[in-house]
Design a protein around this motif. Structure first.
Motif, PDB file in Angstrom:
ATOM      1  N   GLU A 175      66.980  65.872  31.193  1.00  0.00           N
ATOM      2  CA  GLU A 175      68.042  65.455  32.213  1.00  0.00           C
ATOM      3  C   GLU A 175      68.676  63.961  31.934  1.00  0.00           C
ATOM      4  OE1 GLU A 175      65.622  67.960  35.403  1.00  0.00           O
ATOM      5  OE2 GLU A 175      65.513  66.017  35.523  1.00  0.00           O
ATOM      6  N   ARG A 176      68.074  63.296  30.809  1.00  0.00           N
ATOM      7  CA  ARG A 176      68.544  62.009  30.539  1.00  0.00           C
ATOM      8  C   ARG A 176      70.112  62.066  30.315  1.00  0.00           C
ATOM      9  NH1 ARG A 176      65.908  57.280  28.209  1.00  0.00           N
ATOM     10  NH2 ARG A 176      67.609  56.125  27.053  1.00  0.00           N
ATOM     11  N   GLU A 177      70.586  61.137  31.066  1.00  0.00           N
ATOM     12  CA  GLU A 177      72.229  60.766  31.080  1.00  0.00           C
ATOM     13  C   GLU A 177      72.552  60.062  29.818  1.00  0.00           C
ATOM     14  OE1 GLU A 177      73.382  63.798  33.091  1.00  0.00           O
ATOM     15  OE2 GLU A 177      75.031  62.152  32.459  1.00  0.00           O
ATOM     16  N   GLU A 178      71.815  59.105  29.547  1.00  0.00           N
ATOM     17  CA  GLU A 178      72.150  58.117  28.563  1.00  0.00           C
ATOM     18  C   GLU A 178      71.882  58.845  27.200  1.00  0.00           C
ATOM     19  OE1 GLU A 178      70.048  54.704  31.197  1.00  0.00           O
ATOM     20  OE2 GLU A 178      70.024  54.489  29.022  1.00  0.00           O
ATOM     21  N   LYS A 187      73.265  62.533  23.349  1.00  0.00           N
ATOM     22  CA  LYS A 187      72.225  63.225  24.339  1.00  0.00           C
ATOM     23  C   LYS A 187      71.432  64.031  23.664  1.00  0.00           C
ATOM     24  CE  LYS A 187      74.047  63.961  28.513  1.00  0.00           C
ATOM     25  NZ  LYS A 187      74.756  64.413  29.723  1.00  0.00           N
TER      26      LYS A 187
END
Lengths: 340, 300
Positions: free
Chosen positions: A287-290, A275
């Motif tokens: 904020e990227r989850e992947e 991440k």
């Protein structure tokens, strides 16, 4: 123009041999006699030389087996032209002593392949005291073996490692693995994340032969004599401001990389699936989850020596990241990094 | 006037500027050359000067050393200054003692296991031998931490080092080293026998000697007499115990279709027994010495 596989394979292999190596390789092959070789003019142009040699081979009735042997010898001389993978085999617990019989291994290996694939050419050449080079030309149930894209395997008896040249191997890999495992009386085989052109370096890494300097009472060179790259004949009025730091870097580098020549690798590859970490709040990626996927590849004519020289050259901090320095110890140059 | 000026100015401003720059460049390079010349000769001069200084220094140093040595020789022959000679002989005694100790430490490797303390532990040297012949030495560099660990080593990969260290390294280092010593000496001994057979008794072998990394399976076809009077036998030697240099299984077979005569059968059995009890190359040495005597019973 010969159509038979033996002659064609032989001719193609001889064509590949550089003129400077021709005599050595032909002598190693030992298929043409001294007298026959003496009748050939080795100073003529290559294509006519090859023609003469092919004629001689025909006279001697060269078989596919002989041509395959020449191919193995050529590959042994030019092993750097192939990229080698490393496989590790393991036995079950509490196995008996390995009474490895080379002839049994060869016949077992060949039998397993022939049983699965009717069309396959398997050739062997013993090397050193305890190794064998195997050449496999793969066919299918209905097609004759393709003699021009063979796989090579190098195996040292009573060791768990096998080195294979990665050629059109993907579909035949499981079968090759099975044959190796069963013939060498192991239970499992696993592909290591280690790949290089330099077969001897791969061998040094997995057999742990790369660090062969040991302290004994018989060694006469004291370890402190190494100059720190500072010219002793330099004017003594010049001092290095950061001499202490330089010495620290030298010491740390020597502790990690040792005094020995590093095994030769051409690259290290890191596949990251982590991440995104950012100090700044906000931002598109924060904020990227992947996890992000990216590939970092270090290439060099001699990767480990290059890494060793990074800190002394001032390009990187010492100690280097363990991801870089663990390569020979772990026997890996392919890494997948995920968040813990 | 102005027109002419602008013309000439124009002329300069086109081809002119570049030509001007060129002129400046050649000027600079000329100046630089002028500067360098004396500089280079100066550099040569100063280099020679420093060399002269160096040589003078070295000469003075050597002169001083010669004087010192002469003084010492005089002192020792005339006993003029007892204090100085006493100091010197004490120094010499210590020096000799130190060299002695060093020599003993170096000679320790002949005992089979020796070691040297390192910054992180000890580097152990295991020397192997067979029948009084010194063979290869192997090293294990140990890190003496709470659980001792192997830092690096030169043990061949087919020796079961992991097994041995898993069993003994943490609990009993002595046992670990002795076991390793056993395995390595046995391996060296077997290898020595196989090498001797291949090199010294090639005439007796009817084909290549088949061996493996551990030299614990040897297979070969041989004749007890190299001159082809006798029949070839096939021998297969297995060494199931990796700590021994004599085989645990021996099979000698006759390579042929007709039945063996009784003498042949006796010979075969005798050979089997020989391979069990004597080292391989010694068996062949006895073949070689027997071959010198004319044996009429073998003529069949």
């Amino acid at each position: 123009m010969r159509r038979e596989p033996a002659g064609d394979v032989g001719r193609r292999t001889i064509l590949k041999i550089p003129m400077t190596e021709m005599m050595t390789i032909l002598k190693t092959w030992n298929f043409l006699s001294e007298n026959q070789l003496q009748t050939i003019n080795f100073r003529q142009r290559k294509d006519s030389l090859v023609q003469d040699l092919v004629l001689l081979c025909e006279e001697n009735r060269a078989s596919l087996k002989d041509a395959a042997l020449l191919d193995i010898i050529y590959t042994q001389f030019h092993r750097h032209q192939k990229v080698w993978d490393v496989f590790q085999m393991s036995k079950g617990p509490g196995e008996d002593i390995d009474l490895f019989d080379m002839e049994q291994f060869k016949s077992s290996f060949k039998k397993i392949l022939k049983r699965a694939l009717k069309n396959v050419t398997v050739s062997f050449r013993d090397a050193e005291e305890n190794a064998v080079w195997i050449r496999i030309a793969w066919g299918t149930q209905y097609r004759k073996p393709n003699q021009y894209k063979p796989s090579y395997v190098v195996y040292y008896s009573q060791t768990p490692y096998a080195f294979t040249s990665s050629s059109q191997l993907k579909s035949n890999l499981p079968l090759l693995g099975q044959a190796l495992t069963i013939a060498s009386k192991h239970h499992q085989i696993v592909k290591m994340d280690l790949r290089s052109r330099y077969l001897d370096s791969l061998k040094a890494i997995v057999f742990k032969q790369y660090n062969q300097t040991f302290e004994t009472h018989n060694s006469t060179t004291p370890l402190q004599e190494r100059s720190l790259g500072l010219d002793i004949n330099m004017d003594s009025r010049i001092i290095h401001e950061n001499k202490i730091e330089k010495e620290r870097v030298q010491r740390v580098t020597q502790e990690i990389f040792g005094d020995y020549p590093q095994p030769r690798l051409e690259f290290a590859q890191y596949k990251l699936e982590t991440k995104f970490k950012s100090d700044l709040n906000g931002g598109i990626l924060a904020e990227r989850e992947e996890p992000l996927r990216c590939l970092v590849k270090f290439s060099s004519p001699h990767l480990l020596e290059a890494l060793k020289s990074l800190a002394p050259a001032g390009i990187a901090d010492a100690p280097l990241s363990p991801l870089l320095t663990c390569i020979p110890n772990k026997g890996m140059n392919y890494f997948k990094i995920r968040d813990k | 006037m102005e027109l002419a000026n602008t013309l000439s100015q124009d002329g300069e401003s086109r081809g002119g500027v570049l030509a001007h720059l060129e002129r400046l460049e050649t000027q600079v390079s000329r100046c630089r050359k002028k500067l360098e010349e004396p500089q280079s000769t100066q550099a040569v001069e100063s280099a020679l000067g420093t060399r002269i200084h160096e040589l003078r220094r070295l000469r003075d140093k050597l002169r001083a050393e010669v004087k010192q040595h002469q003084a010492r020789v005089k002192a020792s022959t005339t006993n003029v200054e007892p204090d100085q000679t006493l100091e010197i002989t004490e120094q010499e005694i210590l020096k000799r003692k130190r060299e002695n100790v060093k020599a003993i430490l170096q000679a320790y490797r002949f005992t089979g296991i020796s070691g040297k303390l390192t910054s992180r532990g000890v580097c152990v040297c295991i020397g192997t031998a067979f029948e009084g012949n010194l063979l290869d030495s192997y090293f294990v560099d140990l890190v003496m931490q709470k659980p001792p660990q192997i830092h690096h080593h030169s043990i061949p990969v087919f020796i079961p080092l992991e097994e041995i260290s898993a069993k003994y390294l943490q609990t009993n280092i002595q046992h670990f080293l002795f076991t390793l010593c056993e395995y390595l000496n046995a391996y060296s001994g077997r290898k020595y026998q196989a090498d001797r057979l291949q090199s010294d008794f090639a005439a007796f072998l009817a084909g290549p000697l088949q061996r493996n990394s551990l030299c614990n399976l040897l297979s070969f076809t041989y004749k007890a007499e190299p001159e082809g009077q006798s029949f070839p036998f096939c021998a297969r030697l297995l060494y199931r115990d990796l700590t021994t240099t004599l085989p645990t299984d021996v099979t000698v077979t006759y390579q042929g279709t007709d039945a063996l005569s009784t003498t042949r059968e006796e010979q075969r059995a005798a050979h089997e027994n020989l391979f069990f009890t004597k080292p391989l190359h010694q068996v062949f040495t006895s073949f070689a010495s027997k071959g010198d005597k004319l044996d009429m019973s073998l003529v069949s």
